[in-house]
Design a protein around this motif. Structure first.
Motif, PDB file in Angstrom:
ATOM      1  N   ASN A 151       0.711  -0.525  -0.137  1.00  0.00           N
ATOM      2  CA  ASN A 151       0.092  -0.096   0.076  1.00  0.00           C
ATOM      3  C   ASN A 151       1.299   1.180  -0.003  1.00  0.00           C
ATOM      4  O   ASN A 151       0.185   1.954   0.145  1.00  0.00           O
ATOM      5  CB  ASN A 151      -0.736  -0.526   1.425  1.00  0.00           C
ATOM      6  N   GLY A 152       1.884   1.026   0.036  1.00  0.00           N
ATOM      7  CA  GLY A 152       3.456   2.536  -0.163  1.00  0.00           C
ATOM      8  C   GLY A 152       3.268   3.019   1.170  1.00  0.00           C
ATOM      9  O   GLY A 152       3.802   4.247   1.454  1.00  0.00           O
ATOM     10  N   GLU A 153       2.935   2.813   2.600  1.00  0.00           N
ATOM     11  CA  GLU A 153       3.032   3.328   3.503  1.00  0.00           C
ATOM     12  C   GLU A 153       4.490   3.097   4.369  1.00  0.00           C
ATOM     13  O   GLU A 153       4.392   1.932   3.680  1.00  0.00           O
ATOM     14  CB  GLU A 153       2.151   2.933   4.914  1.00  0.00           C
ATOM     15  N   VAL A 154       4.853   4.377   3.781  1.00  0.00           N
ATOM     16  CA  VAL A 154       6.351   4.049   4.579  1.00  0.00           C
ATOM     17  C   VAL A 154       6.330   4.403   5.964  1.00  0.00           C
ATOM     18  O   VAL A 154       5.810   5.220   6.886  1.00  0.00           O
ATOM     19  CB  VAL A 154       6.785   5.731   4.077  1.00  0.00           C
ATOM     20  N   LEU A 155       7.237   3.273   6.362  1.00  0.00           N
ATOM     21  CA  LEU A 155       7.603   2.478   7.260  1.00  0.00           C
ATOM     22  C   LEU A 155       8.607   3.463   8.380  1.00  0.00           C
ATOM     23  O   LEU A 155       8.670   3.694   9.877  1.00  0.00           O
ATOM     24  CB  LEU A 155       7.952   1.666   7.757  1.00  0.00           C
ATOM     25  N   GLY A 156       9.322   3.759   7.459  1.00  0.00           N
ATOM     26  CA  GLY A 156      10.969   4.553   7.769  1.00  0.00           C
ATOM     27  C   GLY A 156      10.718   4.985   6.502  1.00  0.00           C
ATOM     28  O   GLY A 156      11.187   5.214   6.182  1.00  0.00           O
ATOM     29  N   LEU A 157      11.956   6.230   7.050  1.00  0.00           N
ATOM     30  CA  LEU A 157      12.692   7.438   5.836  1.00  0.00           C
ATOM     31  C   LEU A 157      13.831   8.380   7.219  1.00  0.00           C
ATOM     32  O   LEU A 157      12.871   8.610   7.705  1.00  0.00           O
ATOM     33  CB  LEU A 157      11.749   7.554   5.516  1.00  0.00           C
ATOM     34  N   GLY A 158      14.859   7.669   6.417  1.00  0.00           N
ATOM     35  CA  GLY A 158      15.874   9.190   7.146  1.00  0.00           C
ATOM     36  C   GLY A 158      16.928   9.223   6.013  1.00  0.00           C
ATOM     37  O   GLY A 158      17.291   8.615   5.434  1.00  0.00           O
ATOM     38  N   SER A 159      17.745  10.065   6.673  1.00  0.00           N
ATOM     39  CA  SER A 159      19.020  10.559   6.127  1.00  0.00           C
ATOM     40  C   SER A 159      20.464  11.243   7.034  1.00  0.00           C
ATOM     41  O   SER A 159      19.329  11.171   8.105  1.00  0.00           O
ATOM     42  CB  SER A 159      18.705  11.572   5.396  1.00  0.00           C
ATOM     43  N   ALA A 160      20.957  10.886   6.832  1.00  0.00           N
ATOM     44  CA  ALA A 160      22.514  10.609   7.564  1.00  0.00           C
ATOM     45  C   ALA A 160      23.011  12.241   6.970  1.00  0.00           C
ATOM     46  O   ALA A 160      22.796  11.370   5.535  1.00  0.00           O
ATOM     47  CB  ALA A 160      23.051   9.906   7.727  1.00  0.00           C
ATOM     48  N   PRO A 161      23.537  12.746   7.217  1.00  0.00           N
ATOM     49  CA  PRO A 161      23.720  13.048   8.993  1.00  0.00           C
ATOM     50  C   PRO A 161      22.662  14.127   9.349  1.00  0.00           C
ATOM     51  O   PRO A 161      21.340  14.672   8.209  1.00  0.00           O
ATOM     52  CB  PRO A 161      24.648  14.428   9.168  1.00  0.00           C
ATOM     53  N   SER A 162      21.689  14.086  10.241  1.00  0.00           N
ATOM     54  CA  SER A 162      21.023  14.709  10.709  1.00  0.00           C
ATOM     55  C   SER A 162      21.039  15.996  11.404  1.00  0.00           C
ATOM     56  O   SER A 162      21.912  16.311  11.645  1.00  0.00           O
ATOM     57  CB  SER A 162      19.682  14.053  11.990  1.00  0.00           C
ATOM     58  N   PHE A 163      19.773  16.423  11.986  1.00  0.00           N
ATOM     59  CA  PHE A 163      19.695  18.143  12.430  1.00  0.00           C
ATOM     60  C   PHE A 163      19.106  17.980  13.322  1.00  0.00           C
ATOM     61  O   PHE A 163      17.845  17.220  13.625  1.00  0.00           O
ATOM     62  CB  PHE A 163      19.589  18.511  11.412  1.00  0.00           C
ATOM     63  N   ASP A 164      18.351  18.567  14.789  1.00  0.00           N
ATOM     64  CA  ASP A 164      18.029  19.262  15.452  1.00  0.00           C
ATOM     65  C   ASP A 164      16.979  20.480  14.871  1.00  0.00           C
ATOM     66  O   ASP A 164      17.096  20.922  15.025  1.00  0.00           O
ATOM     67  CB  ASP A 164      18.499  19.715  16.567  1.00  0.00           C
ATOM     68  N   PRO A 165      15.341  19.320  14.766  1.00  0.00           N
ATOM     69  CA  PRO A 165      14.656  21.203  14.286  1.00  0.00           C
ATOM     70  C   PRO A 165      14.554  21.801  14.937  1.00  0.00           C
ATOM     71  O   PRO A 165      13.761  22.853  14.282  1.00  0.00           O
ATOM     72  CB  PRO A 165      13.400  19.962  13.677  1.00  0.00           C
ATOM     73  N   ASP A 166      14.526  21.756  16.367  1.00  0.00           N
ATOM     74  CA  ASP A 166      14.102  22.606  17.330  1.00  0.00           C
ATOM     75  C   ASP A 166      14.672  24.027  16.658  1.00  0.00           C
ATOM     76  O   ASP A 166      14.281  25.208  17.438  1.00  0.00           O
ATOM     77  CB  ASP A 166      14.144  22.529  18.840  1.00  0.00           C
ATOM     78  N   GLN A 167      16.159  24.005  16.164  1.00  0.00           N
ATOM     79  CA  GLN A 167      16.590  25.350  16.029  1.00  0.00           C
ATOM     80  C   GLN A 167      16.255  26.418  15.101  1.00  0.00           C
ATOM     81  O   GLN A 167      16.258  27.315  15.094  1.00  0.00           O
ATOM     82  CB  GLN A 167      18.107  24.545  15.399  1.00  0.00           C
ATOM     83  N   GLU A 204      -8.827   9.048   5.693  1.00  0.00           N
ATOM     84  CA  GLU A 204      -7.877   8.161   6.066  1.00  0.00           C
ATOM     85  C   GLU A 204      -7.168   8.700   4.429  1.00  0.00           C
ATOM     86  O   GLU A 204      -8.107   8.248   3.892  1.00  0.00           O
ATOM     87  CB  GLU A 204      -8.623   6.949   6.804  1.00  0.00           C
ATOM     88  N   THR A 205      -6.320   8.587   4.574  1.00  0.00           N
ATOM     89  CA  THR A 205      -5.360   8.745   2.678  1.00  0.00           C
ATOM     90  C   THR A 205      -5.886   7.455   2.406  1.00  0.00           C
ATOM     91  O   THR A 205      -5.238   5.996   3.426  1.00  0.00           O
ATOM     92  CB  THR A 205      -4.425   8.608   3.330  1.00  0.00           C
ATOM     93  N   ALA A 206      -5.999   6.705   1.428  1.00  0.00           N
ATOM     94  CA  ALA A 206      -6.377   5.840   0.498  1.00  0.00           C
ATOM     95  C   ALA A 206      -4.687   5.260  -0.036  1.00  0.00           C
ATOM     96  O   ALA A 206      -4.025   5.823  -0.482  1.00  0.00           O
ATOM     97  CB  ALA A 206      -7.882   6.112  -0.377  1.00  0.00           C
ATOM     98  N   PRO A 207      -4.306   4.111  -0.249  1.00  0.00           N
ATOM     99  CA  PRO A 207      -3.376   3.645  -0.749  1.00  0.00           C
ATOM    100  C   PRO A 207      -3.474   4.110  -2.500  1.00  0.00           C
ATOM    101  O   PRO A 207      -5.031   3.759  -2.925  1.00  0.00           O
ATOM    102  CB  PRO A 207      -3.478   1.844  -0.386  1.00  0.00           C
ATOM    103  N   GLU A 208      -2.365   4.382  -3.225  1.00  0.00           N
ATOM    104  CA  GLU A 208      -2.234   4.626  -4.872  1.00  0.00           C
ATOM    105  C   GLU A 208      -1.490   3.645  -5.626  1.00  0.00           C
ATOM    106  O   GLU A 208      -0.490   3.924  -5.296  1.00  0.00           O
ATOM    107  CB  GLU A 208      -2.936   5.923  -5.036  1.00  0.00           C
ATOM    108  N   VAL A 209      -2.025   3.343  -6.423  1.00  0.00           N
ATOM    109  CA  VAL A 209      -1.157   2.359  -7.815  1.00  0.00           C
ATOM    110  C   VAL A 209      -0.551   3.372  -8.415  1.00  0.00           C
ATOM    111  O   VAL A 209      -2.094   3.526  -9.112  1.00  0.00           O
ATOM    112  CB  VAL A 209      -1.822   0.966  -7.681  1.00  0.00           C
TER     113      VAL A 209
END
Lengths: 621, 397
Positions: free
Chosen positions: A282-298, A504-509
């Protein structure tokens, strides 16, 4: 006259009468002027002044709506709001005359215990980007004692306001920093570029990531309070008001365990890279990340130029850059399953056809070699995937040259196309085709036109090919689910502040591609062998993993940088539900850096740890 | 006039009341002058009562109560001075003139600063502003000097003499308060006009005045040597260019104008937000007319103006009725003073005159001005009473 005045008059009675008439005439004229003025002011233009007077006494105060929260799949809060006291100047109250302005900046500087130069510079910098009339924020998170002091002495500082503002808060720290994005004050450019009717100066706007894509959902609607004010601007009473409508919350598809495992594993490598974990169906992204990261609070505080530079600095590997969706790289051997699908469909080979892999092959006067010129002997498709035989795929690339089949299938899988993920900044990558290369050559953009070598390089994911981890995840998902190219998405559902589901978002093909099930099975078998058969390229990593998986290593040459490490894996084999793609810049062999990250992610997903295996003969690519 | 005739008529029948009326001198007073003065006082009290309610915390009717008290004192003073034959002031002219100049000068010595200019003496229970009483003192003394000089010297010499006598206290006051000194100047001019100074001389004075104003307001600042302080200059010129900068004099004046305009034909009553919420500056003193205009509209403001017009007309009439030329000059001076103050103050409220700090006679809150104005009214009454006494004389004897 019988009785003369005490002193004889110098003038006759008639002279005095004239003087009286003159004074009376002047008086008549003056009274006439006053009456006429009074008439014109009150009766003729009275309506206008009445409107002005009514305008005078009421002031509309915009009440900002709290922005919606962002939650992960399990309801953990990734982003919410906190109140902050912001010290703001109302630009309308700041006179334009230099002297008066200097005086006010001086008093503001005294109040804030800053230098006048600092106040002036901040004011100038802020007002440069601000839409006209929006408050100029000099400082956030003003200390309480300063706020109380101002409330007591407001009359002395009419131009300074301390306003409650909402500021984004990130309870999970760095988690998903690249996805969440940031919020910033609306700039004049924002207002002219976007066509958002209810947006005004002083409002906040999502500037990146989810915050940007779903800005209209998260933002809510600002309310207004009409207050009656006296001449000093102090409120005397509240009139009608429109309450602000808080923004809606978003529940992401993000699986907190998967995300945490991915981020931890990636950052433990210490090299730039990215990862994607996605539901193949269904295309749901379960995890997605990139390094190096940063503090969003800044981003919740005004950033200095040094801080901004650091976020974009290439020498610091540009922490702000989201490699999972924007990092266009050659992908190396993880491309081979796509080549296999194309070759089988084109009839260039059958699954059982055996090719002699002598470690190198000469095509069109050019020698193409395996990694380390390692010879794998006779290989069929399944074996070629298991040991990652380049020679086998070189031949397929050569045979498919001129048929367009490789490009056609690559494109079907989504190479060189946007995946359509609901995040800004996605890269399209590059699918090299003869037409593209020849056109580039004709324009003088390269030294040669398309040659057979280009197709041969493409067959093993090298050459001009560029793709990002998300594109590869979508391609593998299509392979894993039997031909549905899904649209990856980050948002599971939209909720109100109380957590009730609104939408609710629907899966899309995006499209379906006709992969023959029998041929797909051969490829899946090959990928399973590659991951978990003793001679497989990533057996050392996945050999002891209790869940059967189908995974492929990739090591892409990316001069002048070091080799790009890749791993793409579908699990569980043979009917996968999740795909994980990882990449590490300068990471060397895929099995060394990228595959272990994928293993950590799958361990977290399935809740199962891999047992250590004695390293099989696991060939290098 | 009707009322005083009536009073006389009834007086014959009810001798008991006659005694009191005669003793107070009401019988020979000008009823219209009394009516307009008392009417304006009532207008002032009503406005202060409704508009400046709560202006001083803890004492909601502060301005109203004090103004009522000052009004009472003023009325008593008016009766008292009306009993005095004004001609006696002519004999005291030198003393009055000396006291005038001395009292204004005393402000320097004992005065205290109030709003950038010193113009008052702190007495027990009362802050006395000598310049307010000075208006009347100048009228009485200058008129006397004019009579003295009447047939002496050349016409030019007389003009210069009057001018010098008038301008000496005017200059002294100018050091403290621009508005009051302008009133002094207006009194001097009014008396000179009434005294029969040549038109050419008056024209020359007018021209000199115009040059003087142009020099002070335009030429000197341009030459880099401003005579006035910046805020004074701003106050004088801001009515030409209304400002939206809060804190500017022009902003305040514009707010007063908006207040007056928003009153419309019949006024906003308690909805008068401009004055109630403090947009109108000095709403109990200099800008009380804008408050009247906003609350009671054209109807109310025109009533106030009409009362002033009535007062002015009756004062002018006394110029011709007066038993002597001194009375004519005094009436001219008082009429000129009232007319000038009304025009400048109301003009300022309506945005056609600069801000000069001249209060509206009988309307603006302030004890010195109110009592001094009632004294002027009293002197007018004295002129009226004396003129009637002169006519009545032969019949009585």
């Amino acid at each position: 006259m019988k009785y003369q005045p005490v002193v004889p008059k110098t003038k006759s009675r008639s002279g005095t009468a004239l003087r009286v008439a003159i004074i009376g005439g002047i008086g008549l004229v003056l009274f006439g002027v006053l009456f006429f003025r009074l008439w014109s002011l009150q009766v003729v233009t009275g309506e206008r002044y009445l409107a002005e007077a009514n305008d005078n006494r009421t002031r509309e105060v915009r009440v900002l709506a709290p922005r919606g929260r962002i939650l992960d799949r399990k309801g953990n809060v990734l982003v919410d709001n906190r109140m902050s006291m912001a010290l703001q100047l109302d630009p309308i109250e700041i006179p334009t005359r230099v002297n008066a302005r200097r005086r006010i900046f001086g008093s503001v500087a005294d109040f804030m215990d800053r230098k006048v130069v600092w106040v002036r510079r901040r004011f100038r910098d802020e007002i440069k980007h601000n839409p006209p009339g929006s408050p100029v924020t000099l400082a956030r998170d003003v200390a309480d004692d300063l706020v109380y002091y101002l409330q007591e002495h407001q009359a002395d500082f009419p131009e300074i306001q301390v306003n409650r503002v909402f500021v984004r808060r990130y309870p999970e720290g760095f988690t998903a920093a690249h996805l969440l994005g940031s919020v910033g004050a609306v700039t004049a450019d924002d207002l002219s570029e976007t066509d958002l009717p209810d947006l005004q100066g002083g409002d906040n706007l999502g500037k990146a990531g989810i915050e940007q894509t779903y800005d209209s959902t998260l933002r809510g609607t600002a309310g207004t309070t009409r207050v009656q004010v006296d001449s000093t601007g102090s409120a005397k009473g509240q009139l009608a008001s429109e309450t602000p409508v808080p923004g809606k919350s978003l529940r992401l598809t993000l699986n907190p365990k998967v995300q945490a495992a991915g981020e931890a594993a990636l950052s433990s490598i210490g090299l730039p890279g990215g990862f994607v974990a996605m539901d193949v169906n269904n295309g749901e992204v379960l995890g997605l990340g990139s390094a190096p990261s940063f503090d969003p609070d800044q981003f919740t505080r005004p950033l200095s130029q040094t801080q901004v530079d650091a976020l974009y600095n290439e020498d610091l590997d540009a922490p702000l850059f989201n490699r999972a969706i924007s990092g266009a790289y050659p992908v190396g051997s993880i491309f081979k399953p796509l080549t296999a699908v194309a070759a089988l469909d084109a009839g260039a080979i059958t699954p059982n056809e055996v090719v002699q892999d002598a470690g190198k092959i000469e095509i069109a006067d050019q020698v193409f070699t395996n990694a380390g010129e390692q010879s794998h002997g006779p290989v069929n498709l399944q074996r070629a995937l298991e040991v990652s035989s380049d020679v086998y795929f070189y031949l397929l690339g050569a045979e498919l040259n001129g048929t367009d089949k490789l490009q056609q299938w690559s494109s079907r899988f989504g190479i060189g196309r946007y995946t359509g993920i609901d995040l800004p900044g996605e890269s399209k990558g590059l699918l090299p085709t003869p037409a593209w290369r020849n056109e580039l050559f004709a324009e003088g953009g390269t030294d040669r036109g398309w040659v057979i070598g280009d197709n041969i390089q493409l067959a093993i994911g090298q050459g001009d090919l560029q793709a990002d981890p998300l594109q590869m995840a979508v391609a593998y998902a299509a392979l894993g689910n039997g031909g549905d190219v899904v649209k990856p998405r980050m948002v599971l559902q939209v909720e109100d502040a109380a957590g009730r589901v609104l939408e609710e978002t629907a899966p899309e093909v995006m499209r379906q591609i006709p992969i023959d099930p029998a041929r797909r099975q051969v490829i899946m078998d090959g990928l399973n062998d590659a991951a978990q058969a003793p001679e497989g390229t990533s057996y050392g990593v996945f050999g002891g993993f209790p869940i059967p998986v189908a995974g492929k290593t990739g090591t892409a040459e990316r001069p002048p940088n070091g080799d790009q490490a890749w791993y793409a894996v579908l699990a569980p084999y043979p009917d996968p539900e999740v795909v994980v793609v990882t990449t590490v810049e300068r990471g060397g062999f895929g099995a060394e850096t990228a595959a272990p990250i994928a293993l950590q992610i799958l361990s977290a997903y399935f809740g199962k740890q891999a047992k250590a295996v004695s390293d099989g003969s696991g060939s290098i690519e | 006039m009707e009322s005083s005739r009536l009073a006389r008529g009834t007086g014959r029948t009810y001798s008991g009341r006659v005694a009191l009326i005669d003793r107070l001198g009401i019988r020979h007073m000008d009823g219209w002058i009394a009516f307009s003065a008392l009417g304006l006082l009532v207008c002032s009290l009503v406005t202060l009562h409704q508009a400046s309610r709560g202006a001083i915390p803890g004492s909601p009717d502060y301005y109203f109560q004090r103004q009522a008290l000052y009004g009472l004192v003023g009325i008593v003073a008016m009766f008292a001075i009306s009993k005095v034959d004004y001609s006696r002031f002519r004999e005291l002219r030198v003393g009055i003139y000396t006291f005038l100049c001395a009292s204004i000068f005393a402000v320097f010595a004992f005065g205290f600063a109030a709003r950038g200019s010193t113009n008052s003496l702190e007495l027990p229970f009362f802050t006395f502003q000598p310049a307010e009483l000075g208006k009347l003192l100048l009228v009485l003394s200058l008129a006397g000097f004019v009579i003295d000089a009447a047939r002496r010297g050349s016409e030019k010499g007389r003009t210069v003499r009057y001018l010098a006598l008038g301008l000496a206290p005017t200059g002294l006051v100018l050091l403290q308060d621009l508005g009051t000194s302008l009133v002094f100047a207006a009194i001097t001019i009014a008396i000179m006009v009434a005294a029969g100074v040549r038109w050419t001389h008056l024209a020359a004075i007018g021209a000199a005045l115009a040059v003087f104003i142009a020099t002070v307001l335009v030429l000197m600042p341009m030459a880099g040597a401003p005579v006035l302080k910046e805020y004074q200059q701003e106050r004088l010129t801001s009515f030409l260019a209304p400002s939206s900068d809060i804190g500017d004099a022009g902003y305040q004046q514009n707010q007063a104008k908006v207040a007056a305009g928003s009153g419309g034909a019949t006024g906003r009553g308690d909805q008068a937000t401009q004055s109630r919420l403090g947009f109108v500056p000095e709403r109990h003193t200099d800008f009380i007319f804008a408050v009247v205009a906003e609350r009671y509209g054209f109807v109310g403001a025109a009533l106030v103006l009409s009362l002033f017009a009535l007062l002015f007309w009756r004062a002018l009439r006394l110029m011709t009725l007066s038993k002597n030329f001194y009375g004519t000059l005094v009436a001219a001076g008082i009429a000129g003073a009232i007319m000038f103050q009304v025009f400048v103050n109301v003009g300022m409220n309506l945005g056609i005159m600069p801000i000069t700090g001249i209060p509206l006679p009988l309307m603006s809150y302030g004890g010195s001005a109110l009592i001094a104005t009632f004294l002027m009214i009293g002197v007018l009454q004295s002129i009226h009473i004396e003129s009637r006494a002169g006519q009545r004389g032969p019949r009585v004897h």
